[in-house]
Design an enzyme around this catalytic site. Structure first.
Site, PDB file in Angstrom:
ATOM      1  N   ARG A 125       0.846  -1.195   0.000  1.00  0.00           N
ATOM      2  CA  ARG A 125       0.000   0.000   0.000  1.00  0.00           C
ATOM      3  C   ARG A 125       0.885   1.250   0.000  1.00  0.00           C
ATOM      4  NH1 ARG A 125      -3.481  -2.727  -1.564  1.00  0.00           N
ATOM      5  NH2 ARG A 125      -5.502  -3.195  -0.625  1.00  0.00           N
ATOM      6  N   HIS A 166      -0.932   0.128  -9.645  1.00  0.00           N
ATOM      7  CA  HIS A 166      -1.647  -0.774  -8.720  1.00  0.00           C
ATOM      8  C   HIS A 166      -2.271  -1.948  -9.488  1.00  0.00           C
ATOM      9  CE1 HIS A 166      -3.996  -1.128  -4.704  1.00  0.00           C
ATOM     10  NE2 HIS A 166      -3.793  -2.316  -5.247  1.00  0.00           N
TER      11      HIS A 166
HETATM   12  P1  NDP Z   1      -1.893 -11.408   5.153  1.00  0.00           P
HETATM   13  O1  NDP Z   1      -2.789 -10.819   6.159  1.00  0.00           O
HETATM   14  O2  NDP Z   1      -2.103 -12.825   4.739  1.00  0.00           O
HETATM   15  O3  NDP Z   1      -0.377 -11.306   5.651  1.00  0.00           O
HETATM   16  C1  NDP Z   1       0.117 -10.185   6.298  1.00  0.00           C
HETATM   17  C2  NDP Z   1       1.532 -10.466   6.790  1.00  0.00           C
HETATM   18  O4  NDP Z   1       2.075  -9.250   7.326  1.00  0.00           O
HETATM   19  C3  NDP Z   1       1.578 -11.509   7.905  1.00  0.00           C
HETATM   20  O5  NDP Z   1       2.714 -12.328   7.764  1.00  0.00           O
HETATM   21  C4  NDP Z   1       1.708 -10.651   9.167  1.00  0.00           C
HETATM   22  O6  NDP Z   1       2.384 -11.269  10.235  1.00  0.00           O
HETATM   23  C5  NDP Z   1       2.549  -9.510   8.641  1.00  0.00           C
HETATM   24  N1  NDP Z   1       2.403  -8.321   9.481  1.00  0.00           N
HETATM   25  C6  NDP Z   1       1.283  -7.625   9.763  1.00  0.00           C
HETATM   26  N2  NDP Z   1       1.543  -6.607  10.611  1.00  0.00           N
HETATM   27  C7  NDP Z   1       2.872  -6.691  10.884  1.00  0.00           C
HETATM   28  C8  NDP Z   1       3.751  -5.938  11.701  1.00  0.00           C
HETATM   29  N3  NDP Z   1       3.320  -4.898  12.427  1.00  0.00           N
HETATM   30  N4  NDP Z   1       5.050  -6.291  11.750  1.00  0.00           N
HETATM   31  C9  NDP Z   1       5.505  -7.363  11.049  1.00  0.00           C
HETATM   32  N5  NDP Z   1       4.716  -8.114  10.232  1.00  0.00           N
HETATM   33  C10 NDP Z   1       3.419  -7.781  10.167  1.00  0.00           C
HETATM   34  O7  NDP Z   1      -1.935 -10.439   3.877  1.00  0.00           O
HETATM   35  P2  NDP Z   1      -1.758 -10.830   2.347  1.00  0.00           P
HETATM   36  O8  NDP Z   1      -0.460 -11.523   2.189  1.00  0.00           O
HETATM   37  O9  NDP Z   1      -2.983 -11.508   1.833  1.00  0.00           O
HETATM   38  O10 NDP Z   1      -1.712  -9.373   1.667  1.00  0.00           O
HETATM   39  C11 NDP Z   1      -0.764  -8.414   2.036  1.00  0.00           C
HETATM   40  C12 NDP Z   1      -1.118  -7.064   1.448  1.00  0.00           C
HETATM   41  O11 NDP Z   1      -0.816  -7.020   0.064  1.00  0.00           O
HETATM   42  C13 NDP Z   1      -2.593  -6.672   1.488  1.00  0.00           C
HETATM   43  O12 NDP Z   1      -2.978  -6.215   2.762  1.00  0.00           O
HETATM   44  C14 NDP Z   1      -2.661  -5.577   0.440  1.00  0.00           C
HETATM   45  O13 NDP Z   1      -2.422  -4.328   1.043  1.00  0.00           O
HETATM   46  C15 NDP Z   1      -1.518  -5.911  -0.513  1.00  0.00           C
HETATM   47  N6  NDP Z   1      -1.989  -6.287  -1.849  1.00  0.00           N
HETATM   48  C16 NDP Z   1      -1.577  -5.550  -2.934  1.00  0.00           C
HETATM   49  C17 NDP Z   1      -1.979  -5.887  -4.194  1.00  0.00           C
HETATM   50  C18 NDP Z   1      -1.500  -5.141  -5.388  1.00  0.00           C
HETATM   51  O14 NDP Z   1      -1.982  -5.361  -6.497  1.00  0.00           O
HETATM   52  N7  NDP Z   1      -0.529  -4.255  -5.252  1.00  0.00           N
HETATM   53  C19 NDP Z   1      -2.869  -7.039  -4.444  1.00  0.00           C
HETATM   54  C20 NDP Z   1      -3.219  -7.760  -3.242  1.00  0.00           C
HETATM   55  C21 NDP Z   1      -2.802  -7.379  -2.000  1.00  0.00           C
HETATM   56  P3  NDP Z   1       1.760 -12.564  10.960  1.00  0.00           P
HETATM   57  O15 NDP Z   1       1.892 -13.672   9.954  1.00  0.00           O
HETATM   58  O16 NDP Z   1       2.650 -12.760  12.121  1.00  0.00           O
HETATM   59  O17 NDP Z   1       0.333 -12.240  11.284  1.00  0.00           O
HETATM   60  C1  OXD Z   2      -5.905  -6.047  -2.889  1.00  0.00           C
HETATM   61  C2  OXD Z   2      -5.440  -5.148  -3.916  1.00  0.00           C
HETATM   62  O1  OXD Z   2      -5.783  -5.719  -1.706  1.00  0.00           O
HETATM   63  O2  OXD Z   2      -5.832  -5.328  -5.085  1.00  0.00           O
HETATM   64  O3  OXD Z   2      -6.410  -7.128  -3.240  1.00  0.00           O
HETATM   65  O4  OXD Z   2      -4.655  -4.232  -3.654  1.00  0.00           O
END
Ligand code: NDP
Ligand code: OXD
Length: 309
Positions: A224, A272
């Protein structure tokens, strides 16, 4: 019980048609179609206008049509006591992994640099790096980060990951929490941000973090725009500590035409588009959750409101 779809783009009817194709008996409305708000039990949304969800007194579940849910928590009128779900989909994870792999390979083989000098007819035989010479560090080892880690390891990259809780993944050097952040960063040549945007991660890509990366490191943000302090990136690129950045996401989208990122020689960008929810792949999990809601069963892919992801 019925469903409303609220999106900030032109894709509402594509989702509606796919849902109806899968279940023609659904009662489902686009936000701008005539409907009775008191009958809506589930809202399927992508960046709905603030205040829209609070118009539904019987709402029981909000389904984000993407992986991220940050936009929901930014709405101060978000109804309390309503379950929030998000997309967890192997195709979304594979698409993200393919995209980031593409960026990393383009970077270490200088493909973006060659494209940049081509209009100047410049012959520029830059030295390239081999996969085995590069350490990739992934911030966020969730659905997307862990899939990327698996693929990088398969390609032969030295791969490390950082998450909130401790993890153990075969072939991956795992780091967790604030205590491990500096050591995670100190050995990372290519940093990939795949964190959710929460109060704890907003602005995490800042000058203090960049300073902990080795000189010449490269940053890829596909999570993001709110993770990045834009001025800190511009400053550290100009100081030469980082060699470049690839950005797919921005604080303001679309990025304004006069934004300095567009013409920065060390920044490459995409709009994006790293990974987009595949309608046909995601519809079954939406319908599954709608049925679960009707039957009073626990929903899948629930978001924790206290963690914000
Ligand atoms: P998940 O919720 O599955 O994973 C999030 C990860 O981040 C987990 O490993 C979590 O740790 C870690 N995390 C969260 N907070 C912290 C912190 N404070 N410190 C350290 N680690 C942290 O999310 P996804 O993998 O499904 O997606 C990630 C992001 O990707 C989405 O939220 C979205 O913003 C972005 N995205 C972007 C897209 C694009 O086209 N650019 C498309 C899809 C998604 P833990 O495992 O310990 O909980
Ligand atoms: C998502 C994205 O969060 O598209 O799926 O960014």
């Amino acid at each position: 019980m019925s469903i409303v779809i609220i999106r900030n783009d032109q894709k509402t009817m594509v989702w509606k048609e796919a849902l109806l194709k899968a279940d023609p008996d659904l009662e489902i409305y686009a936000y701008d179609e005539d409907h009775d708000p008191s009958q809506i039990s589930m809202a399927m949304v992508w960046k709905p206008p603030h205040g829209a969800l609070s118009q539904y007194p019987s709402l029981q579940a909000i389904a984000s049509l993407g992986a991220g849910v940050d936009f929901l928590f930014e709405d101060e009128t978000l109804p309390q006591g309503v379950a929030i779900t998000r997309v967890v989909d192997p195709i979304l994870a594979a698409d993200m992994s393919e995209f980031v792999l593409g960026v990393i390979l383009a970077r270490i083989k200088n493909l973006l640099a060659f494209k940049r000098v081509q209009p100047k007819a410049k012959w520029l035989p830059l030295e390239y790096k081999r996969i085995i010479e590069v350490t990739v560090g992934i911030m966020g080892l969730g659905e997307l980060g862990s899939r990327l880690a698996e693929d990088l390891i398969r390609f032969g990259f030295d791969t490390r990951g950082w998450s909130r809780s401790e993890k153990s993944l075969i072939g991956l050097s795992c780091f967790a929490g604030d205590k491990d952040l500096a050591s995670f960063l100190s050995g990372t040549d290519l940093l990939v941000c795949l964190l959710p945007l929460t109060p704890n991660t907003r602005g995490i890509l800042n000058k203090e973090l960049f300073a902990l990366l080795p000189k010449g490191a490269y940053v890829i943000n596909v999570a993001r725009g709110g993770h990045l302090v834009e001025k800190d990136l511009l400053d550290i690129l100009d100081q030469g500590h980082l060699s470049g950045a690839f950005l797919d996401v921005f604080a303001q989208e679309p990025l304004s035409e006069d934004h300095p990122f567009w013409k920065h020689p060390k920044i490459d960008m995409s709009p994006h588009i790293a990974s987009v929810s595949d309608v046909n792949s995601v519809v079954p999990q939406l319908l599954d959750n709608y049925r679960r809601l009707q039957e009073g069963q626990p929903l899948l892919n629930l978001v924790s409101k206290s963690r914000g992801y």
